[in-house]
Design a protein around this motif. Structure first.
Motif, short mmCIF file in Angstrom:
data_model
loop_
_atom_site.label_atom_id
_atom_site.label_comp_id
_atom_site.label_asym_id
_atom_site.label_seq_id
_atom_site.Cartn_x
_atom_site.Cartn_y
_atom_site.Cartn_z
N ALA A 247 0.86 -1.18 0.00
CA ALA A 247 0.00 0.00 0.00
C ALA A 247 0.90 1.23 0.00
CB ALA A 247 -0.90 0.02 1.23
N GLY A 248 0.38 2.31 -0.53
CA GLY A 248 1.19 3.52 -0.52
C GLY A 248 0.35 4.76 -0.70
N LEU A 249 0.94 5.88 -0.26
CA LEU A 249 0.27 7.17 -0.40
C LEU A 249 1.27 8.21 -0.85
CD1 LEU A 249 -1.91 7.49 2.84
CD2 LEU A 249 -2.78 7.35 0.48
N VAL A 250 0.86 8.99 -1.84
CA VAL A 250 1.55 10.23 -2.17
C VAL A 250 0.87 11.32 -1.36
CG1 VAL A 250 1.98 11.90 -4.01
CG2 VAL A 250 2.19 9.44 -4.49
N GLY A 257 -7.29 24.66 3.96
CA GLY A 257 -8.47 24.55 4.81
C GLY A 257 -9.60 23.71 4.25
N GLY A 258 -9.43 23.17 3.05
CA GLY A 258 -10.51 22.39 2.42
C GLY A 258 -10.63 20.98 3.00
N GLY A 259 -11.70 20.29 2.59
CA GLY A 259 -11.89 18.90 3.00
C GLY A 259 -10.90 17.99 2.29
N VAL A 260 -10.87 16.74 2.74
CA VAL A 260 -9.91 15.78 2.20
C VAL A 260 -10.36 15.26 0.83
CG1 VAL A 260 -9.09 13.40 2.53
CG2 VAL A 260 -9.04 15.03 4.42
N THR A 261 -9.40 15.13 -0.08
CA THR A 261 -9.65 14.47 -1.36
C THR A 261 -8.73 13.26 -1.43
OG1 THR A 261 -10.12 16.59 -2.42
CG2 THR A 261 -9.67 14.72 -3.87
N TYR A 262 -9.30 12.09 -1.65
CA TYR A 262 -8.47 10.91 -1.87
C TYR A 262 -8.58 10.49 -3.33
CZ TYR A 262 -6.63 6.26 -2.03
OH TYR A 262 -5.89 5.17 -2.41
N LYS A 263 -7.44 10.44 -3.98
CA LYS A 263 -7.40 9.98 -5.37
C LYS A 263 -6.96 8.52 -5.37
CE LYS A 263 -4.84 10.67 -9.66
NZ LYS A 263 -3.79 11.47 -10.29
N GLN A 264 -7.81 7.67 -5.88
CA GLN A 264 -7.54 6.23 -5.86
C GLN A 264 -6.30 5.87 -6.70
OE1 GLN A 264 -11.26 4.90 -7.51
NE2 GLN A 264 -12.14 4.51 -5.50
N SER A 265 -5.73 4.72 -6.37
CA SER A 265 -4.69 4.16 -7.23
C SER A 265 -5.33 3.73 -8.54
CB SER A 265 -4.05 2.95 -6.54
OG SER A 265 -4.94 1.84 -6.60
N ARG A 266 -4.49 3.42 -9.50
CA ARG A 266 -4.99 2.95 -10.80
C ARG A 266 -5.83 1.68 -10.63
NH1 ARG A 266 -2.72 -0.63 -14.79
NH2 ARG A 266 -2.72 0.20 -16.92
N GLN A 267 -5.44 0.84 -9.64
CA GLN A 267 -6.20 -0.40 -9.40
C GLN A 267 -7.62 -0.11 -8.90
OE1 GLN A 267 -4.06 -3.23 -6.93
NE2 GLN A 267 -2.09 -2.54 -7.71
N GLY A 268 -7.78 0.97 -8.15
CA GLY A 268 -9.11 1.41 -7.72
C GLY A 268 -9.70 0.69 -6.52
N ASP A 298 3.27 12.08 -8.18
CA ASP A 298 4.07 10.89 -8.49
C ASP A 298 3.27 9.59 -8.56
OD1 ASP A 298 6.69 11.97 -8.91
OD2 ASP A 298 6.66 12.55 -6.81
N GLU A 299 2.00 9.63 -8.17
CA GLU A 299 1.16 8.43 -8.38
C GLU A 299 1.12 8.06 -9.86
OE1 GLU A 299 0.12 11.35 -7.41
OE2 GLU A 299 -1.60 11.99 -8.62
N ARG A 300 1.37 9.05 -10.73
CA ARG A 300 1.40 8.76 -12.17
C ARG A 300 2.49 7.75 -12.51
NH1 ARG A 300 1.96 14.89 -14.14
NH2 ARG A 300 2.44 14.00 -16.18
N PRO A 310 -0.17 -0.29 -5.76
CA PRO A 310 -1.35 0.16 -5.00
C PRO A 310 -1.03 1.45 -4.24
CG PRO A 310 -0.27 -1.65 -3.86
CD PRO A 310 0.50 -1.44 -5.11
N VAL A 311 -0.86 2.53 -4.96
CA VAL A 311 -0.47 3.81 -4.37
C VAL A 311 -1.50 4.87 -4.78
CG1 VAL A 311 1.31 5.60 -4.25
CG2 VAL A 311 1.98 3.19 -4.40
N GLY A 312 -2.17 5.42 -3.80
CA GLY A 312 -3.12 6.50 -4.04
C GLY A 312 -2.52 7.84 -3.66
N CYS A 313 -3.30 8.88 -3.79
CA CYS A 313 -2.79 10.22 -3.51
C CYS A 313 -3.74 10.92 -2.55
CB CYS A 313 -2.68 11.00 -4.81
SG CYS A 313 -2.10 12.70 -4.59
N LEU A 314 -3.16 11.42 -1.46
CA LEU A 314 -3.97 12.14 -0.47
C LEU A 314 -3.74 13.63 -0.62
CD1 LEU A 314 -5.90 11.79 1.93
CD2 LEU A 314 -3.90 11.89 3.41
N MET A 315 -4.83 14.35 -0.79
CA MET A 315 -4.79 15.81 -0.93
C MET A 315 -5.90 16.39 -0.06
SD MET A 315 -4.74 15.98 -5.10
CE MET A 315 -5.71 14.51 -5.44
#
Ligand code: ZN
Length: 443
Positions: A247-250, A257-268, A298-300, A310-315
């Motif tokens: 598992a991994g996170l960028v 101040g915004g809410g969390v956005t989680y961008k899934q890995s390519r696997q989803g 870098d999740e790209r 299995p690496v998603g991106c947390l923003m």
């Protein structure tokens, strides 16, 4: 200190001020994809966690790319012919276009025009621009400053070097009982920008510091790398090793101040995707989950087809959706201490799930075991209190067929993982379950 005592863990951040203070310390440094600003940044991170600094020589082939020449800038300014500096790198390191080639000379105002970058829609902000792969030079300035450039000629001085050197990145492996890894990656290539780059850096640094002092099953690999070329370089040098990444996170843009956005890995539907979706659903705070798309950070590279990790991106607010993005307004005011702390809290909760997920196997699978005689069930039927705790017990017992993990059960029962985990712990203590190691696979 363990991940189960999240309050105790978060108390180590002085209410998030520890994160913010590191950001203040790193903010003035002029970083780029190579050069002394990255080294200085890693050096300061190294005062807190034992990162190893790697240097990869310019010209080294990394997949379809080459490690670029190293860029350093010492001074840069635009001055009137009588020597008055009107745009000065020393005032703000965003003033010089990243990777500007050295230049010195007197040029006409008209000729200067194509080397200037400003934002008419935000006349007080300085944009952030780079020219990594095309030799050029330029200045970024506020639109107000640009409108004041009335002289016929200006003196340009860009005292920079673009020459053979190396690309620098930082890496830290915190070993656990297993050699299976969780990857945490952040970029260190932006100059004085807070949300974009520093927020990820400070949360990753604190996370590494905290994990180092806790018992762990997984091994944790932290990468502090220049965006794109850094992950490509790391992947090229570690191709044999990436199969261990479960598992991994960028981490990027996690301080606004915004809410969390989680961008899934390519696997989803990989482990991290499921964990993040589950936690966000039960956390009761504003959030959204977005599907993978091949742009961003870098999740790209981690999710390129040959790796498909299995690496998603947390923003929080995604890049491009807040006007301050890639401008001087992405500063110490944009980033909030409480947002940094909230982002760290979220990552720790995700790691808690990953660390504690397992496959429960019932020792008593034929009909329900009698919970009442073990003191695990309400004495009086129909009583409301304790009902949700009992539902967690009943779900775990019912699903403990050796084919489901605790996360599978939490998802199906729509009960938070902590409650399912607590129920499983109680049942195990009463001899009704055996825990088998295992993680939720792709569903
Ligand atoms: Zn950026």
């Amino acid at each position: 200190m363990t991940l189960a005592n999240l309050e105790q863990v978060l108390a180590q951040t002085q209410g998030g001020h520890d994160l913010y203070d590191l950001m203040v310390e790193l903010y003035p440094i002029c970083r780029s994809i190579t050069g002394n600003g990255v080294r200085e940044t890693l050096n300061r991170i190294g005062n807190r966690i034992p990162i190893q600094v790697q240097e990869v020589a310019s010209g080294t082939p990394v997949f379809d790319w080459l490690v670029p020449l190293e860029w350093n800038v010492r001074d840069a300014y635009l001055a009137t012919v009588d020597g008055k500096r009107v745009i000065d790198f020393r005032d703000n390191n965003l003033h010089v276009v990243g990777y500007s080639v050295p230049f010195r000379g007197r040029i006409s105002r008209a000729e200067l025009e194509s080397h200037l970058h400003s934002l008419p829609e935000h006349p007080d902000w300085i944009p952030y621009r780079t020219s990594y792969y095309k030799e050029n030079w330029g200045f970024c300035l506020s639109h107000r400053q640009r409108l004041e450039l009335h002289e016929a000629e200006y003196d340009v001085q860009i005292e920079a070097s673009l020459e053979k050197g190396s690309l620098t990145y930082g890496e830290l492996l915190i070993p656990g009982r297993s050699d299976q890894e969780v990857l945490i990656s952040c970029h260190v290539c932006h100059p004085s920008l807070c949300n974009d780059n520093l927020s990820g850096i400070v949360v990753a640094t604190k996370l590494a510091e905290l994990l180092g002092g806790m018992p762990r099953t997984y091994s944790y690999r932290f990468l502090f790398i220049p965006g794109t070329i850094g992950s490509i370089t790391w992947l090229a040098r570690n191709q044999e090793r990436v199969g261990r990444i479960r598992a991994g996170l960028v981490l990027t843009g996690i301080g606004d101040g915004g809410g969390v956005t989680y961008k899934q890995s390519r696997q989803g539907r990989s482990l991290i995707d499921r964990v993040m979706t589950h936690i966000l659903k039960h956390r009761g705070k504003p959030h959204r989950t977005i599907e993978f798309y091949p742009y961003g950070y870098d999740e790209r590279q981690y999710c390129s087809p040959g790796f498909d990790l299995p690496v998603g991106c947390l923003m929080r607010t995604p890049h491009g959706e807040y006007p301050e993005y890639h401008t001087s307004a992405d500063n110490l005011e944009l980033v909030k201490t409480e947002s940094l702390l909230d982002s760290l809290d979220l990552v720790l909760k995700a790691l808690y799930v990953i660390e504690n997920d397992m496959i429960p196997v019932s020792t008593n699978p034929f009909c329900e075991p009698q919970l009442g005689k073990r003191g695990l069930y309400r004495a009086i039927a129909g009583q409301k209190e304790g009902a949700s705790k009992e539902m967690a017990l009943l779900w775990v017992l019912n699903m403990a067929d050796g084919r489901h993990t605790l996360l599978d059960i939490a998802e199906r029962a729509q009960i938070p993982f902590e409650a399912i985990h607590a129920a499983a712990t109680l049942l195990e203590a009463n001899g009704l379950l055996q825990a088998r190691a295992g993680n939720s696979k792709e569903a």
